[in-house]
Design a protein around this motif. Sequence first.
Motif, PDB file in Angstrom:
ATOM      1  N   TYR A   8     -30.801  -4.910   7.811  1.00  0.00           N
ATOM      2  CA  TYR A   8     -31.907  -4.176   7.204  1.00  0.00           C
ATOM      3  C   TYR A   8     -31.600  -2.677   7.238  1.00  0.00           C
ATOM      4  O   TYR A   8     -30.862  -2.193   8.091  1.00  0.00           O
ATOM      5  N   GLY A  12     -34.647   3.467   3.411  1.00  0.00           N
ATOM      6  CA  GLY A  12     -33.692   3.693   2.340  1.00  0.00           C
ATOM      7  C   GLY A  12     -34.241   4.641   1.291  1.00  0.00           C
ATOM      8  O   GLY A  12     -35.406   4.550   0.909  1.00  0.00           O
ATOM      9  N   ASP A  15     -31.852   3.346  -2.991  1.00  0.00           N
ATOM     10  CA  ASP A  15     -31.854   2.005  -3.588  1.00  0.00           C
ATOM     11  C   ASP A  15     -33.174   1.723  -4.286  1.00  0.00           C
ATOM     12  O   ASP A  15     -33.870   0.756  -3.995  1.00  0.00           O
ATOM     13  N   ARG A  20     -37.778   3.094   0.876  1.00  0.00           N
ATOM     14  CA  ARG A  20     -37.721   1.656   0.711  1.00  0.00           C
ATOM     15  C   ARG A  20     -37.163   0.962   1.961  1.00  0.00           C
ATOM     16  O   ARG A  20     -36.298   1.498   2.668  1.00  0.00           O
ATOM     17  N   VAL A  22     -34.814  -1.884   2.873  1.00  0.00           N
ATOM     18  CA  VAL A  22     -33.717  -2.528   2.153  1.00  0.00           C
ATOM     19  C   VAL A  22     -33.211  -3.724   2.950  1.00  0.00           C
ATOM     20  O   VAL A  22     -32.904  -3.601   4.139  1.00  0.00           O
ATOM     21  N   THR A  72     -36.391  -3.262  -1.431  1.00  0.00           N
ATOM     22  CA  THR A  72     -35.231  -3.565  -2.270  1.00  0.00           C
ATOM     23  C   THR A  72     -34.379  -4.613  -1.571  1.00  0.00           C
ATOM     24  O   THR A  72     -34.088  -4.484  -0.381  1.00  0.00           O
ATOM     25  N   SER A  74     -30.709  -6.155  -1.574  1.00  0.00           N
ATOM     26  CA  SER A  74     -29.373  -5.817  -2.027  1.00  0.00           C
ATOM     27  C   SER A  74     -28.398  -6.822  -1.432  1.00  0.00           C
ATOM     28  O   SER A  74     -28.780  -7.917  -1.063  1.00  0.00           O
ATOM     29  N   ASP A 102     -31.207  -5.259  -6.276  1.00  0.00           N
ATOM     30  CA  ASP A 102     -29.946  -4.583  -6.568  1.00  0.00           C
ATOM     31  C   ASP A 102     -28.890  -5.665  -6.729  1.00  0.00           C
ATOM     32  O   ASP A 102     -28.514  -6.335  -5.762  1.00  0.00           O
TER      33      ASP A 102
END
Length: 244
Positions: A8, A12, A15, A20, A22, A72, A74, A102
């Motif tokens: 984690y 962020g 992103d 955020r 992430v 987000t 990713s 993402d």
Amino acid sequence: MYGRIHSYESFGTVDGPGIRFVVFMQGCPMRCKYCHNPDTWNADGGREVTAEEVAAEALKYKSYFAERGGVTVSGGEPLMQLDFLIELFALLKRKNIHTCVDTSGICFDGNDPRYERLLALTDLFLLDVKHIADEAHRALTGRSNEKPLAFARYLNAHKKPMWIRHVLVPGLTDDDGALRELRTFLDTLECVERVEVLPYHTMGVQKYRALGRAYPLEGVQPPSPERVDNAKRILGAGKYAPKR
């Protein structure tokens, strides 16, 4: 529903919009030569968690999201764990959290009805376009760009907002002709809100060494500011206004 995650990031800022949370998923079918997270490739690596656990962790930071932030997902490649992603986003949307994926689009299957469910739960897609030319894309990532480009068209057809990302690597992705060809493709998409040029860096070299792997781009230096500015100019980086 269980998924495998790598890690984690709590705050962020690169992103997606705002601050955020992430989630880096585990597993990726591509082997990008400039990848700085080779430790996410193995689909059996990382740790197993439930969608509820991830949602609960993300919600701890909800007060920091304000109006623009959110979550987000990713990678790795999030679309490798499509069912988990759908369940996680369903939980987050119940709490009115902005959701973002993402992705490279490499796992896209236009015949899979689950993608419509994902689109309904996702506010924004960050689509990484590695290279517009298929042969160069194969050399760079080990895979064709057919699915990524098809995913871009699919998102556009469903009027889903997307940000396009392009990593600029000297000698591999910074050719002016290829950049112009990419811009021509982007101009066919009406739902691109932003284009980001991401300069190649060497911060992942130590990870390759720790994993006992040879670094594929040994000796390649980051692009000069002039080449970055050139790519931004050609691709119309920033707030994107397609040519008509």
